[in-house]
Design a protein around this motif. Structure first.
Motif, mmCIF file in Angstrom:
data_model
loop_
_atom_site.group_PDB
_atom_site.id
_atom_site.type_symbol
_atom_site.label_atom_id
_atom_site.label_comp_id
_atom_site.label_asym_id
_atom_site.label_seq_id
_atom_site.Cartn_x
_atom_site.Cartn_y
_atom_site.Cartn_z
ATOM 1 N N GLY A 46 0.773 -1.190 0.025
ATOM 2 C CA GLY A 46 0.071 0.241 0.026
ATOM 3 C C GLY A 46 0.704 1.188 0.321
ATOM 4 O O GLY A 46 0.148 2.545 -0.272
ATOM 5 N N VAL A 49 -0.194 3.881 -2.890
ATOM 6 C CA VAL A 49 -1.217 4.160 -3.007
ATOM 7 C C VAL A 49 -1.682 6.115 -3.435
ATOM 8 O O VAL A 49 -0.975 6.543 -2.806
ATOM 9 N N SER A 56 -9.049 5.819 -3.532
ATOM 10 C CA SER A 56 -7.573 5.210 -3.313
ATOM 11 C C SER A 56 -7.024 3.884 -4.802
ATOM 12 O O SER A 56 -8.461 2.939 -4.683
ATOM 13 N N LYS A 58 -4.189 0.834 -6.105
ATOM 14 C CA LYS A 58 -2.580 1.058 -5.112
ATOM 15 C C LYS A 58 -2.253 1.032 -7.073
ATOM 16 O O LYS A 58 -2.389 0.553 -7.961
ATOM 17 N N GLY A 105 1.095 6.922 1.081
ATOM 18 C CA GLY A 105 -0.283 5.589 0.420
ATOM 19 C C GLY A 105 -0.891 5.033 2.421
ATOM 20 O O GLY A 105 -2.504 5.860 2.459
ATOM 21 N N SER A 109 -4.737 6.780 1.978
ATOM 22 C CA SER A 109 -5.514 5.336 2.200
ATOM 23 C C SER A 109 -6.666 6.074 2.579
ATOM 24 O O SER A 109 -7.851 6.347 2.821
ATOM 25 N N ASN A 132 -2.827 -1.540 3.693
ATOM 26 C CA ASN A 132 -1.134 -0.691 3.664
ATOM 27 C C ASN A 132 -0.574 -0.846 4.770
ATOM 28 O O ASN A 132 -0.910 -1.131 6.121
#
Ligand code: FES
Ligand code: FES
Length: 161
Positions: A46, A49, A56, A58, A105, A109, A132
């Motif tokens: 993650g 992201v 969101s 990846k 990330g 997220s 994550n």
């Protein structure tokens, strides 16, 4: 090689890519936006992201060509000029990072979580962030930061009404 174009952090960008070029590679190597991190080669960590059309994603699990025409936001596009996003401020205030590798990330997220659920419980935050991984295991303060940001963003929304 095919050409791809998209809006990244409000700017129109384009570049040549191979069919197999990942969106994360395009962002880091063509656009030089290295705040999007690569922490694995199995789409598990993650660290990569970003937001694609407000959701969101990846970025290592998507081809650059799949984002043709999309509206992309990376960690570099989250602050408003010198003003950090409330999620970034909360991560700083709550010490929601140690080495910081997972942080871009996590922040991206968590911002998406609050778009779906402006007042999440600790359990909901942990569940949302299960994609994550923080190798420094700073989860306790990360959850605290997301809760603080949720409060700050609710306050901002109320003040704007
Ligand atoms: Fe994308 Fe790890 S680099 S999930
Ligand atoms: Fe080091 Fe999360 S702060 S990996």
């Amino acid at each position: 090689m095919p050409n791809v174009s998209m809006t990244v952090n409000g700017k129109q960008v384009s570049g040549e890519v191979e069919g197999r070029t990942l969106l994360s590679t395009f962002i880091r190597e063509t656009l030089d936006l290295t705040g999007t991190h690569i922490g694995c080669d199995t789409s598990q960590c993650g660290a990569c992201v970003i937001h694609v059309n407000g959701q969101s994603v990846k970025s290592c699990s998507m081809l650059a060509l799949q984002a043709d025409g999309a509206d992309v936001t990376t960690i570099e596009g989250l602050a408003a000029g010198d003003q950090m996003h409330p999620m970034q401020e909360a991560f700083r205030d709550c010490h929601g990072l140690q080495c910081g590798f997972c942080t871009p990330g996590m922040v991206m997220s968590a911002v998406d979580l609050l778009q779906h659920n402006p007042d999440p419980t600790d359990h909901e935050i942990r569940e949302w962030l299960e994609g994550n991984i923080c190798r420094c295991t700073g989860y306790h303060n990360i959850v605290k930061a997301v809760k603080q940001a949720a409060g700050a963003m609710k306050g901002q929304a109320a003040a704007a009404e």
